[in-house]
Design a protein around this motif. Structure first.
Motif, PDB file in Angstrom:
ATOM      1  N   UNK A 231      36.803  26.015  46.999  1.00  0.00           N
ATOM      2  CA  UNK A 231      37.169  24.892  46.154  1.00  0.00           C
ATOM      3  C   UNK A 231      36.404  23.632  46.494  1.00  0.00           C
ATOM      4  N   UNK A 232      36.210  23.391  47.787  1.00  0.00           N
ATOM      5  CA  UNK A 232      35.486  22.202  48.224  1.00  0.00           C
ATOM      6  C   UNK A 232      34.040  22.227  47.738  1.00  0.00           C
ATOM      7  N   UNK A 233      33.362  23.360  47.901  1.00  0.00           N
ATOM      8  CA  UNK A 233      31.951  23.436  47.534  1.00  0.00           C
ATOM      9  C   UNK A 233      31.736  23.463  46.027  1.00  0.00           C
ATOM     10  N   UNK A 234      32.701  23.982  45.286  1.00  0.00           N
ATOM     11  CA  UNK A 234      32.571  24.037  43.826  1.00  0.00           C
ATOM     12  C   UNK A 234      33.286  22.873  43.146  1.00  0.00           C
ATOM     13  N   UNK A 235      33.919  22.017  43.946  1.00  0.00           N
ATOM     14  CA  UNK A 235      34.677  20.879  43.408  1.00  0.00           C
ATOM     15  C   UNK A 235      35.734  21.357  42.415  1.00  0.00           C
ATOM     16  N   UNK A 236      36.513  22.365  42.856  1.00  0.00           N
ATOM     17  CA  UNK A 236      37.555  22.947  42.015  1.00  0.00           C
ATOM     18  C   UNK A 236      38.907  22.835  42.717  1.00  0.00           C
ATOM     19  N   UNK A 237      39.990  22.787  41.962  1.00  0.00           N
ATOM     20  CA  UNK A 237      41.317  22.791  42.591  1.00  0.00           C
ATOM     21  C   UNK A 237      41.593  24.120  43.287  1.00  0.00           C
ATOM     22  N   UNK A 238      42.371  24.054  44.355  1.00  0.00           N
ATOM     23  CA  UNK A 238      42.763  25.249  45.103  1.00  0.00           C
ATOM     24  C   UNK A 238      44.218  25.529  44.767  1.00  0.00           C
ATOM     25  N   UNK A 239      44.493  26.736  44.244  1.00  0.00           N
ATOM     26  CA  UNK A 239      45.826  27.029  43.714  1.00  0.00           C
ATOM     27  C   UNK A 239      46.343  28.366  44.254  1.00  0.00           C
ATOM     28  N   UNK A 240      47.651  28.502  44.242  1.00  0.00           N
ATOM     29  CA  UNK A 240      48.301  29.756  44.628  1.00  0.00           C
ATOM     30  C   UNK A 240      48.619  30.566  43.375  1.00  0.00           C
ATOM     31  N   UNK A 241      48.477  31.879  43.493  1.00  0.00           N
ATOM     32  CA  UNK A 241      48.863  32.797  42.430  1.00  0.00           C
ATOM     33  C   UNK A 241      49.947  33.731  42.964  1.00  0.00           C
ATOM     34  N   UNK A 242      50.881  34.064  42.123  1.00  0.00           N
ATOM     35  CA  UNK A 242      51.896  35.032  42.528  1.00  0.00           C
ATOM     36  C   UNK A 242      51.271  36.425  42.567  1.00  0.00           C
ATOM     37  N   UNK A 243      51.881  37.362  43.269  1.00  0.00           N
ATOM     38  CA  UNK A 243      51.354  38.735  43.255  1.00  0.00           C
ATOM     39  C   UNK A 243      51.251  39.297  41.836  1.00  0.00           C
ATOM     40  N   UNK A 244      52.165  38.882  40.955  1.00  0.00           N
ATOM     41  CA  UNK A 244      52.131  39.375  39.575  1.00  0.00           C
ATOM     42  C   UNK A 244      50.938  38.799  38.813  1.00  0.00           C
ATOM     43  N   UNK A 245      50.521  37.605  39.166  1.00  0.00           N
ATOM     44  CA  UNK A 245      49.386  36.958  38.497  1.00  0.00           C
ATOM     45  C   UNK A 245      48.033  37.416  39.049  1.00  0.00           C
ATOM     46  N   UNK A 246      48.050  38.018  40.245  1.00  0.00           N
ATOM     47  CA  UNK A 246      46.802  38.313  40.937  1.00  0.00           C
ATOM     48  C   UNK A 246      45.910  39.265  40.156  1.00  0.00           C
ATOM     49  N   UNK A 247      46.490  40.323  39.586  1.00  0.00           N
ATOM     50  CA  UNK A 247      45.675  41.318  38.885  1.00  0.00           C
ATOM     51  C   UNK A 247      44.927  40.686  37.720  1.00  0.00           C
ATOM     52  N   UNK A 248      45.615  39.843  36.956  1.00  0.00           N
ATOM     53  CA  UNK A 248      44.962  39.216  35.807  1.00  0.00           C
ATOM     54  C   UNK A 248      43.901  38.219  36.262  1.00  0.00           C
ATOM     55  N   UNK A 249      44.215  37.438  37.292  1.00  0.00           N
ATOM     56  CA  UNK A 249      43.284  36.402  37.728  1.00  0.00           C
ATOM     57  C   UNK A 249      42.047  36.996  38.406  1.00  0.00           C
ATOM     58  N   UNK A 250      42.254  37.945  39.320  1.00  0.00           N
ATOM     59  CA  UNK A 250      41.152  38.452  40.143  1.00  0.00           C
ATOM     60  C   UNK A 250      40.521  39.733  39.612  1.00  0.00           C
ATOM     61  N   UNK A 251      41.109  40.369  38.593  1.00  0.00           N
ATOM     62  CA  UNK A 251      40.553  41.623  38.103  1.00  0.00           C
ATOM     63  C   UNK A 251      40.674  42.717  39.151  1.00  0.00           C
ATOM     64  N   UNK A 252      39.608  43.498  39.325  1.00  0.00           N
ATOM     65  CA  UNK A 252      39.660  44.606  40.278  1.00  0.00           C
ATOM     66  C   UNK A 252      39.866  44.119  41.717  1.00  0.00           C
ATOM     67  N   UNK A 253      39.516  42.860  41.978  1.00  0.00           N
ATOM     68  CA  UNK A 253      39.715  42.307  43.315  1.00  0.00           C
ATOM     69  C   UNK A 253      41.188  42.037  43.619  1.00  0.00           C
ATOM     70  N   UNK A 254      42.029  42.068  42.571  1.00  0.00           N
ATOM     71  CA  UNK A 254      43.439  41.759  42.752  1.00  0.00           C
ATOM     72  C   UNK A 254      44.137  42.663  43.741  1.00  0.00           C
ATOM     73  N   UNK A 255      43.649  43.888  43.894  1.00  0.00           N
ATOM     74  CA  UNK A 255      44.300  44.831  44.815  1.00  0.00           C
ATOM     75  C   UNK A 255      44.008  44.508  46.282  1.00  0.00           C
ATOM     76  N   UNK A 256      42.988  43.667  46.519  1.00  0.00           N
ATOM     77  CA  UNK A 256      42.587  43.362  47.891  1.00  0.00           C
ATOM     78  C   UNK A 256      42.958  41.950  48.348  1.00  0.00           C
ATOM     79  N   UNK A 257      42.965  40.996  47.424  1.00  0.00           N
ATOM     80  CA  UNK A 257      43.048  39.583  47.804  1.00  0.00           C
ATOM     81  C   UNK A 257      44.343  39.262  48.542  1.00  0.00           C
ATOM     82  N   UNK A 258      45.439  39.950  48.224  1.00  0.00           N
ATOM     83  CA  UNK A 258      46.707  39.671  48.866  1.00  0.00           C
ATOM     84  C   UNK A 258      46.976  40.487  50.114  1.00  0.00           C
ATOM     85  N   UNK A 259      46.040  41.357  50.505  1.00  0.00           N
ATOM     86  CA  UNK A 259      46.259  42.208  51.677  1.00  0.00           C
ATOM     87  C   UNK A 259      45.953  41.466  52.970  1.00  0.00           C
ATOM     88  N   UNK A 260      46.633  41.846  54.025  1.00  0.00           N
ATOM     89  CA  UNK A 260      46.327  41.317  55.352  1.00  0.00           C
ATOM     90  C   UNK A 260      45.409  42.312  56.052  1.00  0.00           C
TER      91      UNK A 260
END
Length: 295
Positions: A231-260
């Motif tokens: 967000x800092x380098x692209x001058x964009x807001x940094x936001x939280x997404x719910x697990x339900x929103x992740x698939x739509x927002x991240x596409x195929x990456x949605x299955x990984x972004x929330x994993x530890x």
């Protein structure tokens, strides 16, 4: 040592080739095209024409070598099961050519199948995955192969990276916001490409049959912190997404972004004397090259 390397012109494989040559080894690199063969020749390696689905080419390359490093993989998430099967057959072909000789086979695997809620260790078994690289590799030990695996961090970073982090950056550009899932405290391990290349050489030279090694320098970086730098380098807001929103927002990456996907490499460092020395992921991101327009 004469080493057959698959994926030899790829992001990680090309660094491995340079690491091996710098240590005095000879390299025979798998080349799917004339362009790849020319790149290998320019790097000081010998080209071996073939591909992952040409098992005869894999067998002949391995048979002509003192050891094999296998990093090639078809990263097609729309046909991931098929890519996993191709990889399994390739590993079996490489192992068959090395059988009963005690020669090393070092196979790239990953940490995406863990998500333990704590740093994964080398003793942990991976969860079931469509990519069966680790299981296929370690099965070769029974055939007399000195097979080992390197579980790479979800982020292997450096200039030229085309993996998960550049994908997150592209998504942020497209969506107009840098996002993370939930509280963003889930962590990803990371390793610099040159440190990973050094680890592959050490595993080739010193690794034991059945060895599991972790290509991990940063044990765990919170996804919220990664999103903040984006967000800092692209001058964009940094936001939280719910697990339900992740698939739509991240596409195929949605299955990984929330994993530890945090992990330790303490045992690897102790066993092989590996000491990561290159910049961390956040330091690499701060250098800015990840955000330059692609040429």
């Amino acid at each position: 040592m004469r080493v057959f390397v698959t994926g030899a012109t790829g992001f990680i494989g090309s660094a491995i080739v340079q690491e091996l040559l710098g240590a005095g080894h000879q390299v025979l690199g798998l080349a799917r095209s004339e362009k790849a063969a020319q790149a290998l020749a320019a790097a000081g390696a010998e080209a071996h024409r073939g591909s992952l689905d040409d098992l005869d080419s894999l067998r002949s390359g391995a048979a002509a070598a003192d050891g094999v490093i296998h990093t090639a993989f078809i990263h097609d998430f729309s046909a991931y099961a098929a890519a996993g099967e191709t990889d399994r057959h390739a590993i079996e072909a490489l192992g068959g050519a090395l059988a009963d000789a005690g020669r090393p086979l070092v196979v790239a695997a990953g940490l995406a199948g863990f998500n333990l809620g704590r740093p994964a260790t080398e003793a942990d078994a991976p969860a079931a995955s469509l990519r069966m690289s680790e299981q296929a590799a370690l099965a070769q030990v029974a055939q007399g192969v000195r097979a080992s695996v390197i579980r790479l961090s979800p982020s292997v970073h450096d200039k030229g990276d085309y993996g998960f982090v550049p994908t997150l950056i592209d998504i942020a550009r497209q969506k107009g916001e840098a996002a993370y899932v939930g509280d963003g405290l889930n962590r990803w391990a990371a390793v610099h490409r040159l440190d990973a290349a050094h680890l592959f050489r050490l595993a080739l030279e010193q690794g034991v049959a059945g060895g599991r090694y972790h290509g991990v320098a940063d044990e765990g970086i919170a996804m919220r912190d990664i999103a903040a730098v984006i967000g800092q380098h692209l001058n964009l807001p940094v936001v939280a997404k719910s697990p339900e929103e992740a698939a739509e927002h991240f596409g195929w990456m949605g299955r990984f972004v929330g994993l530890d996907l945090s992990a330790s490499s303490a045992q690897t460092q102790q066993q092989l004397g590996w000491r990561p020395s290159h910049p961390s992921l956040l330091a690499d991101l701060e250098q800015g090259h990840y955000f330059h327009p692609k040429q």
